[in-house]
Design a protein around this motif. Structure first.
Motif, PDB file in Angstrom:
ATOM      1  N   ASP A  67       0.813  -1.131   0.020  1.00  0.00           N
ATOM      2  CA  ASP A  67      -0.118  -0.069   0.049  1.00  0.00           C
ATOM      3  C   ASP A  67       0.673   1.274  -0.002  1.00  0.00           C
ATOM      4  OD1 ASP A  67       1.069   0.106   2.282  1.00  0.00           O
ATOM      5  OD2 ASP A  67      -1.036  -0.218   3.839  1.00  0.00           O
ATOM      6  N   SER A  68       2.317   1.175  -0.292  1.00  0.00           N
ATOM      7  CA  SER A  68       2.978   2.330  -0.244  1.00  0.00           C
ATOM      8  C   SER A  68       4.344   2.085  -1.015  1.00  0.00           C
ATOM      9  CB  SER A  68       3.404   2.607   1.127  1.00  0.00           C
ATOM     10  OG  SER A  68       4.247   3.803   1.060  1.00  0.00           O
ATOM     11  N   PHE A  69       4.920   3.112  -1.695  1.00  0.00           N
ATOM     12  CA  PHE A  69       6.063   2.890  -2.402  1.00  0.00           C
ATOM     13  C   PHE A  69       7.093   3.457  -1.551  1.00  0.00           C
ATOM     14  CE2 PHE A  69       3.421   2.919  -6.489  1.00  0.00           C
ATOM     15  CZ  PHE A  69       3.573   1.463  -6.552  1.00  0.00           C
ATOM     16  N   THR A 214       3.439   7.638   3.909  1.00  0.00           N
ATOM     17  CA  THR A 214       2.955   6.488   2.933  1.00  0.00           C
ATOM     18  C   THR A 214       2.798   7.014   1.777  1.00  0.00           C
ATOM     19  OG1 THR A 214       0.882   5.986   3.494  1.00  0.00           O
ATOM     20  CG2 THR A 214       2.568   4.522   4.713  1.00  0.00           C
ATOM     21  N   LEU A 216       1.455   6.234  -2.672  1.00  0.00           N
ATOM     22  CA  LEU A 216       1.351   5.524  -3.967  1.00  0.00           C
ATOM     23  C   LEU A 216       1.585   6.260  -5.072  1.00  0.00           C
ATOM     24  CD1 LEU A 216      -1.686   3.098  -3.133  1.00  0.00           C
ATOM     25  CD2 LEU A 216       0.523   2.516  -3.757  1.00  0.00           C
ATOM     26  N   ALA A 232      -2.827  -0.991  -7.033  1.00  0.00           N
ATOM     27  CA  ALA A 232      -2.104  -0.943  -5.862  1.00  0.00           C
ATOM     28  C   ALA A 232      -2.649  -2.452  -5.248  1.00  0.00           C
ATOM     29  CB  ALA A 232      -2.948   0.026  -4.930  1.00  0.00           C
TER      30      ALA A 232
END
Length: 615
Positions: A67-69, A214, A216, A232
């Motif tokens: 849920d995050s990059f 966080t 995306l 995602a």
């Protein structure tokens, strides 16, 4: 820590011929083991195919979701996919045919004094972000300060690095808090460098970016891949950067050959395995020995379109076990923890669930014989332990550590009897078939599981604990819940893997150090707080030679084992992979690279044509 020495060779480049700041010698590579293999003018690593074709797609399986990059806070907030690391570069990268050698990537050169009190890195003037802007010393300083302030893991790993400072147009100096830590120049080079200008800028909607949150939004990188597209939590597609600035570096030749890397995310191994059979992705890491032996009876295996192969793991060791959450009062008494160990019938589990190919972990360095505690301490190891005699279990000095052996009804009865004796000695007793603690409260334990494999062996273990009178609940949760609960230490017991490199060092504080025990997001999952362990960690980090490093690792291993911080599970010296036969690789593969996939492999159009179109 073993000496960190550059290979002393004839200088073959103008940069190496120049004196580094403070009159130091520039080096093109470093190692904590000793001399490095490749000279300053090396053209490529020996284990790559320099003529490997570029192109094609590799589809990989990933268990869980994301849920995050943002890799900076990944240990604290959100869940980042492993593939996103490929968009970044570090100052130096490892050679996969050496145990612990690194060569310059973003950094062209490195220099440090004989007392290891600081290190200087010189960036390559040609290094570029994907937007064309140069990688600068300011980026390096920003990355270090941001990582250390925002990531508990980086804070512990880099705790002896007190400051990073720009000292020239391309030079960055890292200051250490004391001399003698021989690993610090190398682990500094492992720093992933982030683009300061991007993180301090705004997104397409004009919102200021926050490196502590966080996100995306696909981040800007400097590596051989960039994010092309994603759904995602389900899919991540990386595309090769055709004009990647470092494509002609010696440590880039023959690597990163796929035009696309597509990561497909599945919440469950069972579903993922079926998707692999249906040719929904190309490469699958099989973690279950039983499934490896029974689940691959399908036509593509029989006719050779799918290949099963085991690759030896020579680059690391590990301990895997059910870790006790020592923050819970129940687990404070070592006798209870030891009783739980007696209750695990590993031998029967190995026969019924794993086709007998595992061995039980007997060391926190299982797989690295040099560091494994065996027999009784002697020589230098004994010298290190003597000052700690009053802080460690007496068995450390008197009894070689061995896990209990079950596997037969008689052995199981004897071990459960010994477990009952230990519990009674600790003040526990059975009332109405239920174990109660010294205050009279029933003993109830939840084992937290993240996947099918952990759940399976926990269900096997449960009846043995119940025979002791323990109420056991097996709780399986999805990947996000598991990460959140373990970050907050909201568990009684859970399976933990402690990986170990061929050159242990500063990371031991995060695995086992007291300071990490109560830090959210740290990897001291069990909450170990032991002054003897802390002292031995320091001896590992500040070892003056290889012999001292070995002795300190053995001593720490012995102390950890006799404190029964986990119920040891199992290990095996290889990884199992199944693949659709669309790829080729150099032969031999790098000794310490396991499979080396996808880094040194390439898409083989002739093989792919024989298999046919992907589903």
């Amino acid at each position: 820590m073993a000496p960190a020495l550059g290979l002393d060779i004839g200088v073959s480049s103008p940069a190496l011929a120049q004196a580094a700041p403070d009159g130091l010698k520039w080096r093109h590579g470093i190692s904590t083991f000793g001399d490095i293999k490749y000279p300053a003018d090396f053209k490529r690593f020996d284990y790559v195919n320099p003529a490997a074709p570029k192109g094609g797609v590799a589809r990989l399986f990933e268990l869980g979701t994301y849920d995050s990059f943002n890799i900076v806070v990944a240990g604290l907030k959100g869940s980042a996919p492993s593939g996103v690391g490929r968009i970044y570069q570090s100052l130096m990268d490892p050679a996969l045919d050496e145990p612990d050698s690194y060569y310059g990537t973003l950094a062209e050169l490195v220099a440090y004094p004989d007392d290891f009190s600081y290190v200087i890195y010189r960036l390559r003037p040609m290094a570029r972000w994907h937007d064309g802007k140069p990688v600068t010393p300011e980026d390096v300083v920003f990355s270090f300060e941001t990582s250390k302030s925002s990531s508990p893991r980086a804070r512990f790993y880099y705790q002896h690095i007190v400051k990073a400072e720009k000292i020239g147009d391309h030079d960055v100096k890292f200051f250490f808090d004391s001399p003698g830590n021989r690993e610090l120049p190398l682990i500094t080079g492992q720093l992933n460098v982030l683009p300061k200008h991007w993180w301090e800028g705004a997104d397409a909607q004009g919102r200021k970016r926050d490196v502590t949150a966080t996100t995306l939004e696909p981040p800007l990188g400097s590596g051989p891949y960039r994010i092309k597209e994603f759904v995602a939590g389900r899919t991540l597609v990386l595309e090769r950067v055709k004009d990647y600035w470092g494509k002609d570096l010696p440590n880039s030749i023959g690597q990163d050959n796929f035009d696309e890397l597509r990561y497909e995310f599945f919440r469950d191994d069972v579903v993922g395995r079926q998707a692999f059979k249906a040719d929904q992705f190309d490469w699958y890491a099989e973690r279950s020995a039983k499934e490896w032996s029974v689940a691959y009876d399908f036509p593509a295996v029989h006719d050779g379109r799918v290949i099963k192969e085991k690759f030896p793991v020579l680059s690391s060791g590990r301990m895997q076990g059910w870790a006790f959450n020592l923050r819970r009062p129940l687990f404070k008494d070592v006798r209870l923890r030891r009783a739980f160990n007696y209750a695990f019938d590993f031998e029967e589990m190995n026969r019924t669930l794993s086709t007998g190919e595992y061995h039980r972990d007997s060391s926190y360095f299982d797989g690295i014989p040099d560091f494994m505690a065996t027999g009784l301490p002697e020589g230098l190891e004994l010298q290190l332990l003597e000052p700690l005699r009053d802080k460690v279990p007496p068995e450390v000095f008197t009894t070689p550590y061995k896990d209990p052996v079950n596997g037969t009804p008689e052995a199981v009865r004897n071990n459960l009897r010994e477990a009952t004796r230990l519990l009674k000695e600790a003040g526990f007793e059975v009332r109405d078939r239920k174990l109660v603690d010294p205050s009279g409260q029933p003993v109830s334990v939840e084992i937290l599981c993240s996947d099918e494999g952990n759940e399976r062996i926990s269900l096997f273990y449960k009846p043995s604990l119940e025979r002791l009178g323990v109420t056991v609940n097996i709780r399986r949760v999805d990947d996000v819940q598991f990460q959140n609960r373990t970050r907050d230490y909201d568990f009684d017991m859970t399976t933990v893997v402690w990986p170990q490199s061929l050159s242990p060092g500063n990371e031991q504080r995060e695995w086992f150090g007291s300071q990490a025990a109560d830090k959210p997001g740290s990897r001291n999952m069990g909450g170990i707080k032991n002054p003897a362990v802390d002292a031995l960690i320091e001896r590992i980090i500040f070892a003056k030679n290889r012999a001292e490093q070995i002795a300190a690792c053995k001593a720490m291993d012995r102390v950890l084992l006799w404190n029964f911080y986990c119920v040891t599970q199992f290990n095996y010296g290889f990884n199992r992979y199944a693949r659709w036969d669309r790829f080729s690789h150099p032969d031999p593969l790098p000794k310490y690279g396991v499979s080396g996939f996808p880094t040194v492999w390439w898409y083989d159009a002739d093989k792919a044509a024989k298999i046919g179109k992907r589903s």
